[in-house]
Design an enzyme around this catalytic site. Structure first.
Site, short mmCIF file in Angstrom:
data_model
loop_
_atom_site.label_atom_id
_atom_site.label_comp_id
_atom_site.label_asym_id
_atom_site.label_seq_id
_atom_site.Cartn_x
_atom_site.Cartn_y
_atom_site.Cartn_z
N HIS A 38 1.00 -1.43 -0.02
CA HIS A 38 -0.07 -0.11 0.13
C HIS A 38 0.54 0.98 -0.07
O HIS A 38 1.53 1.79 1.24
CB HIS A 38 -0.70 0.14 0.86
CG HIS A 38 -1.50 1.14 1.06
ND1 HIS A 38 -2.89 0.55 2.30
CD2 HIS A 38 -1.28 2.48 0.65
CE1 HIS A 38 -4.43 2.10 1.69
NE2 HIS A 38 -3.43 3.47 0.72
N HIS A 58 1.45 4.83 -2.42
CA HIS A 58 1.31 6.32 -3.28
C HIS A 58 2.04 6.78 -3.82
O HIS A 58 2.84 7.90 -3.05
CB HIS A 58 0.12 6.99 -2.23
CG HIS A 58 -0.64 6.48 -2.11
ND1 HIS A 58 -2.25 7.21 -2.46
CD2 HIS A 58 -1.30 6.36 -0.65
CE1 HIS A 58 -3.16 6.30 -1.92
NE2 HIS A 58 -2.51 5.80 -0.78
N ARG A 103 2.77 8.90 -6.15
CA ARG A 103 2.32 10.34 -7.20
C ARG A 103 3.01 10.10 -8.33
O ARG A 103 2.01 9.26 -8.88
CB ARG A 103 3.53 11.36 -6.27
CG ARG A 103 3.07 11.25 -4.91
CD ARG A 103 1.45 11.76 -4.41
NE ARG A 103 0.97 11.51 -2.66
CZ ARG A 103 0.28 11.73 -2.04
NH1 ARG A 103 -1.15 11.07 -3.25
NH2 ARG A 103 0.18 11.28 -0.98
N ASN A 130 -4.96 6.84 -6.93
CA ASN A 130 -5.57 8.10 -6.95
C ASN A 130 -4.31 8.65 -7.26
O ASN A 130 -3.88 9.67 -6.30
CB ASN A 130 -6.09 8.33 -5.40
CG ASN A 130 -4.51 7.75 -3.66
OD1 ASN A 130 -3.97 7.11 -4.02
ND2 ASN A 130 -5.33 8.59 -3.39
N HIS A 154 -5.20 -0.04 5.95
CA HIS A 154 -5.06 0.82 7.39
C HIS A 154 -5.95 1.11 8.43
O HIS A 154 -6.54 1.96 8.50
CB HIS A 154 -4.19 2.35 6.84
CG HIS A 154 -5.47 3.09 5.73
ND1 HIS A 154 -7.03 2.94 6.03
CD2 HIS A 154 -5.10 2.76 4.86
CE1 HIS A 154 -7.28 3.33 5.16
NE2 HIS A 154 -6.28 3.64 3.76
N ASP A 164 0.96 2.63 3.49
CA ASP A 164 0.47 4.01 3.09
C ASP A 164 1.36 5.10 3.07
O ASP A 164 0.50 5.81 2.92
CB ASP A 164 -0.83 4.22 4.23
CG ASP A 164 -1.95 5.10 3.91
OD1 ASP A 164 -2.00 4.74 2.35
OD2 ASP A 164 -2.77 5.83 4.54
N HIS A 220 3.74 14.25 0.71
CA HIS A 220 3.47 15.76 0.12
C HIS A 220 4.61 16.33 0.22
O HIS A 220 5.56 16.30 1.01
CB HIS A 220 2.40 16.29 0.84
CG HIS A 220 0.78 15.66 0.63
ND1 HIS A 220 -0.11 15.39 -0.17
CD2 HIS A 220 0.26 14.15 2.08
CE1 HIS A 220 -0.82 14.82 -0.50
NE2 HIS A 220 -0.94 13.94 1.39
#
Length: 348
Positions: A5, A7, A9, A39, A187, A260, A264
């Site tokens: 899991h 992200h 980007r 996403n 999660h 997860d 950012h």
């Protein structure tokens, strides 16, 4: 180790992280297999986007096994086509992701009827693979309790009840329409939700669940420290909840650990973006588990073996960094990002 899991980007979010950077940091931490979430910007909900993402990841060629979760939407035609694509491209496409609540990327399908329709379409299409779920029931969120200056308020705005109700919903709705695939609850942040999953397992459902390093190591009290930027969905919980999750993890009640990982920019975090880098925290969690007596067998199960079993991937050896390496590797991973939400834990 396997992190199912993340992200990573890139694309329209390359200022947060690129595929190349994320995979390189993961590999430095001993993570050699990743499952990337849909996403992205644009999202992984079409054949074109999925194929482009796979090509971009393979082009990085850093020695990491890369898979992705394809996203489902409210359109039955899209659900049917993406399920067919996931089946044909397995294991590059490891399964499907349903956001049963809004989070980063605004891919949430928040109405029960829409969620039911997704499961009905999947059942009718004969899809029996994995569906990963972000479980937070939108109607139980309390946005009025959110204080942008205090990240700990996020746990009040997105309470435990929203998670547990959504987990119950997904089990019920998928069962009512005869969906025969595997549900994976991502999660988990509460022991109550873990108990709901365990009961579904006892009743014969194909279901699994995971916990993140941040939910097992950090609490809502840590989120009071603004400089840690410890805001994510679902949010950090009370110290009682955190310690219970860690104990459940040590007891082998979770199927696996997933980071997860969701970086950012510092500016985005100041503006309240949800998500934190996770690779550093994974190593700190492994260190803590070892210190609390976790066996090599349990660690191998939590960090890859159970993922391989549930996902239907070939068995392979899961190699975990030595205890002496964990702190140094974690510190190096934290240095790859503009903030480190695990800094306070590192000082304990």
């Amino acid at each position: 180790m396997i992190d199912p899991h993340v992200h990573l980007r890139d694309w329209g979010q390359a200022e947060k992280e690129t595929l190349q950077h994320g995979m390189q940091v993961a590999l430095q931490c001993g993570i050699d297999e990743l499952f990337d979430m849909p996403n992205t910007s644009p999202p992984l909900t079409t054949e074109e986007a999925v194929l482009t993402r796979l090509e971009d990841a393979w082009r990085c060629n850093v020695g990491v096994r890369y898979h992705l979760w394809a996203g489902v939407t409210s359109d039955p035609r899209q659900v049917e086509s993406i399920a067919k694509l996931a089946t044909s491209l397995f294991p590059s496409v490891i399964g499907l992701k349903l956001f049963a609540g809004h989070s980063t990327g605004h891919m949430g399908l928040v109405e029960e009827q829409t969620q039911r329709s997704v499961y009905q379409t999947l059942a009718s299409a004969g899809y029996e693979g994995m569906v990963a779920l972000h479980c937070e029931k939108e109607s139980l969120l309390r946005p009025s309790l959110e204080d942008g200056r205090d990240f700990s308020s996020h746990s009040m705005a997105r309470p435990v009840e929203a998670e547990t109700a959504s987990v119950r919903d997904q089990i019920r709705l998928s069962g009512e329409v005869g969906f025969k695939g595997h549900l994976h609850i991502c999660h988990l942040s509460s022991v109550e939700a873990l108990g709901i999953v365990e009961e579904a397992k006892r009743l014969g459902r194909r279901i699994s669940c995971a916990v993140t390093p941040h939910h097992a190591l950090l609490s809502s009290k840590d989120a009071c420290d603004h400089d840690l930027y410890a805001k994510m969905n679902p949010p950090l919980r009370s110290e009682t909840e955190r310690s219970s999750l860690f104990a459940a993890l040590l007891a082998g009640r979770f199927d696996w650990v997933e980071t997860d990982h969701a970086p950012h920019t510092l500016q985005d975090k100041e503006l309240g973006a949800s998500g934190i880098p996770g690779f550093s925290g994974l190593l700190l969690l492994v260190k803590q588990l070892i210190e609390q007596g976790a066996s090599a067998k349990l660690l191998a199960r939590l960090l890859g073996e159970r993922v391989l079993q549930v996902a239907g991937l070939p068995e392979r050896e899961i190699c975990i960094p030595s205890y002496d390496q964990l702190s140094a590797l974690s510190l190096a991973a934290a240095g790859a990002y503009p903030y480190d939400s695990f800094a306070k834990f590192r000082l304990r």
